[in-house]
Design an enzyme around this catalytic site. Structure first.
Site, PDB file in Angstrom:
ATOM      1  N   ASP A 137     -12.970   5.379   2.500  1.00 30.58           N
ATOM      2  CA  ASP A 137     -11.544   5.474   2.851  1.00 30.58           C
ATOM      3  C   ASP A 137     -11.202   6.903   3.282  1.00 30.58           C
ATOM      4  OD1 ASP A 137      -8.763   5.660   2.938  1.00 30.58           O
ATOM      5  OD2 ASP A 137      -8.434   4.558   1.078  1.00 30.58           O
TER       6      ASP A 137
ATOM      7  N   LYS B 110       2.761  11.267  -3.415  1.00 32.12           N
ATOM      8  CA  LYS B 110       1.737  10.569  -4.193  1.00 32.12           C
ATOM      9  C   LYS B 110       0.798  11.547  -4.901  1.00 32.12           C
ATOM     10  CE  LYS B 110      -1.725   6.917  -3.468  1.00 32.12           C
ATOM     11  NZ  LYS B 110      -2.266   6.022  -2.426  1.00 32.12           N
TER      12      LYS B 110
ATOM     13  N   GLU C  38      -7.211   0.424  -4.610  1.00 32.75           N
ATOM     14  CA  GLU C  38      -7.240   0.311  -3.149  1.00 32.75           C
ATOM     15  C   GLU C  38      -8.564  -0.277  -2.625  1.00 32.75           C
ATOM     16  OE1 GLU C  38      -6.047   4.261  -1.929  1.00 32.75           O
ATOM     17  OE2 GLU C  38      -4.052   3.964  -2.772  1.00 32.75           O
TER      18      GLU C  38
ATOM     19  N   ASP D 255       0.880  -1.167   0.000  1.00 30.25           N
ATOM     20  CA  ASP D 255       0.000   0.000   0.000  1.00 30.25           C
ATOM     21  C   ASP D 255       0.916   1.215   0.000  1.00 30.25           C
ATOM     22  OD1 ASP D 255      -1.659   2.132   0.574  1.00 30.25           O
ATOM     23  OD2 ASP D 255      -2.350   1.365   2.511  1.00 30.25           O
TER      24      ASP D 255
HETATM   25  P1  ADP Z   1      -3.090   7.484   4.082  1.00 30.99           P
HETATM   26  O1  ADP Z   1      -4.045   6.523   3.453  1.00 30.99           O
HETATM   27  O2  ADP Z   1      -3.377   8.918   3.718  1.00 30.99           O
HETATM   28  O3  ADP Z   1      -1.660   7.126   3.844  1.00 30.99           O
HETATM   29  P2  ADP Z   1      -3.691   6.419   6.799  1.00 30.99           P
HETATM   30  O4  ADP Z   1      -4.754   5.493   6.363  1.00 30.99           O
HETATM   31  O5  ADP Z   1      -2.461   5.824   7.359  1.00 30.99           O
HETATM   32  O6  ADP Z   1      -3.321   7.492   5.676  1.00 30.99           O
HETATM   33  O7  ADP Z   1      -4.359   7.409   7.885  1.00 30.99           O
HETATM   34  C1  ADP Z   1      -3.635   8.335   8.616  1.00 30.99           C
HETATM   35  C2  ADP Z   1      -4.609   9.158   9.447  1.00 30.99           C
HETATM   36  O8  ADP Z   1      -5.280   8.319  10.406  1.00 30.99           O
HETATM   37  C3  ADP Z   1      -3.935  10.268  10.254  1.00 30.99           C
HETATM   38  O9  ADP Z   1      -4.656  11.471  10.085  1.00 30.99           O
HETATM   39  C4  ADP Z   1      -4.065   9.778  11.711  1.00 30.99           C
HETATM   40  O10 ADP Z   1      -4.160  10.858  12.624  1.00 30.99           O
HETATM   41  C5  ADP Z   1      -5.372   8.997  11.648  1.00 30.99           C
HETATM   42  N1  ADP Z   1      -5.479   8.029  12.755  1.00 30.99           N
HETATM   43  C6  ADP Z   1      -4.612   7.025  13.055  1.00 30.99           C
HETATM   44  N2  ADP Z   1      -5.017   6.367  14.177  1.00 30.99           N
HETATM   45  C7  ADP Z   1      -6.168   6.965  14.591  1.00 30.99           C
HETATM   46  C8  ADP Z   1      -7.062   6.758  15.701  1.00 30.99           C
HETATM   47  N3  ADP Z   1      -6.845   5.831  16.605  1.00 30.99           N
HETATM   48  N4  ADP Z   1      -8.132   7.568  15.802  1.00 30.99           N
HETATM   49  C9  ADP Z   1      -8.373   8.539  14.892  1.00 30.99           C
HETATM   50  N5  ADP Z   1      -7.573   8.795  13.842  1.00 30.99           N
HETATM   51  C10 ADP Z   1      -6.463   8.026  13.690  1.00 30.99           C
HETATM   52 MG    MG Z   2      -4.638   4.875   2.431  1.00 27.31          MG
END
Ligand code: ADP
Ligand code: MG
Length: 655
Positions: free
Chosen positions: A220, A91, A191, A28
């Site tokens: 998502d 990205k 995705e 991913d």
């Molecule tokens: P991306 O797909 O953009 O790479 P992610 O799916 O890894 O990102 O998501 C990252 C986001 O998830 C960040 O904004 C982070 O603050 C939020 N996040 C991670 N854990 C939690 C949680 N326990 N509660 C709420 N938000 C969260």
């Molecule tokens: Mg993602």
């Protein structure tokens, strides 16, 4: 008992290793975080690969002064201390031109080159040009190394995921990044498709009279992007019916909303606002993110912390214990309850729910038609999201048992396992065994249909002319994995004639590839402004044995990295030639508008660029540098010309 290996040179005992096996993985490649997963042969279940840094690798690349790069947690510190050389959110730039992304520049601290063209964007750090492809390759290489280190194995193939809304050019750029990273791409998948696979949705479930078709909605919400997709799955075929979303909406906005909420509450914080340094802002933002995650996981409790203002360092610090040090001044007791979060987040969540409605509408489906909802992205850990989808929308089944920030990688690992032939319960579709494309300037292969594309298909891409008044265009069709058409297999060639004479770059020549279920390929070229067209039919697999196809694939893998690098040089040369051509025409036509010095300056830069183009050993950076110099120098002239044209138009005169 296994055997213990002793290294006779160092005298050390080596870890017992199974012989280095071959493993396929799922990746991913996220905007905020990236992950790599595999299917554990012991359990048959997909797992994210975790090392001492954890499973998530922040998608951040730090370009160090010596030219080396660091990735992930090792690079995130640079976001505050060295923003001009710390690349995040790359990205968003992948496979895009400057015209597509000029708005992104405000959001980032590093420099995107503005050449105001449809060329792909480049990033300038320390006088070196980086493409988003190269930077993504650095992240992919880190993930590959991480997997090989953890598994003590060679990674021989990867399934990489991209958002459902990624266009052809963004998908190609992802493939190229993998090639540079030395990762053989098994397939690029969407995705939302991967997320569904992680939940086992899409594997055949026999029902009376055949296989059940399923409809899935994937929601998502990541760090900085939001998208919702509606899919149907029938006989193992995933089809995206609709996607909706917002490329600048995500968990980061929740963090900002919390900071705004705190600032509203604390007068002391408001007064200090103008003095806060970038690093100070960052620490408040991090405190907000921490608070958000905390209340999401302890939803009944209230998060409370002290925020201290350090007047010397001019930053905020968040301390849990009471600090007596007189250098620190307690500013505010930060509080955030789950209810507070629901309130501050509500406008953001509302927006996403509107997208859900739009996606359903575009797919011409109702809530009751959706068999499964899948939650993806770290921000869906906010329980309010699942609650709204269930209670307010009334969706039947919301899948959220797996870690939402892992599901995409897990599903990609499952797909990799299927493609490696290790699972029998999934249907493999008829696909093109080799890529199909046409020859473009400099003898490059421009792939329109990557290998492994489902049959039948229809794809089209637009091209244009590079010379004024060009009336014929040769379309040469090739098959294979190499970047130079000379190394691939030629299928056919024809000439599109009678294109009306137009300035270079004006004609819109659409080349379409159609492959029917019987494997017949039809290639059609059409100049869209005039309607002039020509086509040809071919059988791509004709005369190729399986062994030959395999050999062509192997050649593609073994030469992947050098091939892509060579292509990047060739693309710089093409860009340079085009720039010389345009600049010369410009001086010819508009010389009267320029003074002697300006003409001389332009000619000098054209000459400089031409010399580099004539020399076979010129580097990509040297050529691009000369292009940028010529472009920067002549841009004000072009603007001046525009002003004159506008002024004249206002006076009602023809020029
Ligand atoms: P991306 O797909 O953009 O790479 P992610 O799916 O890894 O990102 O998501 C990252 C986001 O998830 C960040 O904004 C982070 O603050 C939020 N996040 C991670 N854990 C939690 C949680 N326990 N509660 C709420 N938000 C969260
Ligand atoms: Mg993602």
């Amino acid at each position: 008992m296994g055997k213990i290996k002793i290294n006779l040179v160092s005298g050390s005992i080596e870890e017992p290793q199974a012989e280095k096996g071959n493993v396929v993985v799922g990746i991913d490649l996220g905007t905020t975080n990236s992950l790599v997963a595999w299917v554990n042969p012991g359990t048959g279940a997909p797992e994210v690969l975790v090392d001492e840094w954890g499973g998530l690798v922040p998608s951040v690349v730090g370009l160090l002064e010596g030219g080396d790069a660091v990735v992930g947690q090792k690079a995130t510190g640079g976001l505050v201390t060295a923003p001009e050389r710390t690349i995040f959110s790359v990205k968003r730039l992948l496979g895009r031109s400057y015209q597509d992304v000029s708005k992104v520049q405000e959001l980032i601290g590093y420099r995107i080159i503005d050449d105001n063209t449809e060329q792909l964007v480049r990033i300038l750090v320390d006088g070196r040009y980086y493409t988003p492809i190269e930077l993504s390759a650095i992240i992919l290489k880190e993930l590959k190394d991480k997997a090989e280190r953890i598994l003590h194995a060679n990674i021989t193939g990867a399934v990489i995921t991209v958002p459902a809304y990624f266009n052809d050019s963004q998908r190609m750029a992802t493939r190229d990044a993998a090639k540079i990273a030395g990762l053989p791409v098994l397939r690029i998948i969407n995705e939302p498709t991967a997320a569904s696979l992680a939940y086992g949705i899409g594997f055949q479930e026999e029902v009376e009279g055949g296989f059940a078709a399923k409809k899935v909605l994937v929601y998502d919400l990541g760090g900085g992007t939001f998208d919702v997709s509606v899919l149907t799955i029938e006989d193992g075929v995933f089809e995206v019916l609709s996607t909706h979303g917002d490329t600048v909406l995500g968990g980061d906005d929740l963090d900002r909303a919390i900071v705004a909420h705190w600032t509203n509450q604390s007068e002391a914080l408001q007064q200090l606002q103008s003095q806060i340094s970038a690093a100070g802002m960052q620490s408040i933002r991090l405190a907000a993110e921490f608070a958000k995650k905390w209340v999401c996981t302890h939803r009944q409790e209230i998060f409370k912390k002290q925020l201290y203002w350090n007047p010397v360092a001019r930053i905020f610090e968040v301390k849990e214990a009471e600090v007596t040090d007189s250098g620190l001044l307690a500013i505010a007791e930060l509080g955030l309850s789950y209810e507070d979060l629901v309130t501050v987040a509500s406008p953001i969540i509302e927006k996403t729910m509107k997208s859900v409605k739009s996606a359903l509408k575009d797919a011409e489906l109702s809530v009751a038609d959706i068999d499964d909802v899948v939650l993806v992205g770290g921000s869906t850990r906010f329980p309010e999201i699942g609650r709204m989808l269930k209670e307010e929308f009334g969706f039947k089944h919301v899948n959220q048992e797996l870690n939402p920030d892992e599901v995409v990688a897990l599903g990609a690992a499952v797909e990799a396992e299927v493609l490696a032939g290790n699972r029998q319960d999934v249907l493999l579709l008829d696909v093109t065994p080799l890529s199909l494309g046409i020859e473009t300037a400099g003898g490059l292969m421009d792939v329109l249909v990557p290998r492994n594309t489902k049959i039948p298909f229809k794809v089209a891409r637009e091209y244009t002319t590079s010379v004024d008044g060009q009336v014929n265009m040769r379309i040469a069709v090739f098959q294979g994995e190499r970047e130079l058409v000379a190394e691939n297999r030629k299928l056919a060639e024809f000439i599109l004639r009678n294109i009306p004479a137009m300035p270079a770059g004006f004609p819109k020549i659409q080349v379409a590839f159609l492959l029917d279920a019987n494997g017949m390929l039809k290639v059609k070229a059409k100049e869209l402004r005039s309607g002039v067209e020509q086509d040809i039919e071919i059988k791509p697999q004709y005369g190729l044995t399986d062994a030959q196809v395999e050999q062509m694939l192997m050649d593609g893998f073994t030469h992947a990295k050098e091939d892509v690098e060579m292509r990047m040089v060739q693309e710089a040369i093409n860009e340079g030639r085009q720039m010389v051509y345009t600049a010369e025409r410009f001086v010819e036509k508009n010389g009267a508008m320029l003074n002697e010095e300006e003409i001389e300056g332009t000619k000098q830069r054209i000459e400089n660029l031409r010399c580099l183009l004539d020399e076979s050993s010129s580097s990509k950076d040297a050529i691009l540098d000369a292009v940028t110099q010529l472009n920067d120098y002549t841009k004000p002239f072009a603007e001046r010309l525009m002003d004159v044209a506008i002024a004249a138009a206002l006076k009602g005169k023809q020029i």
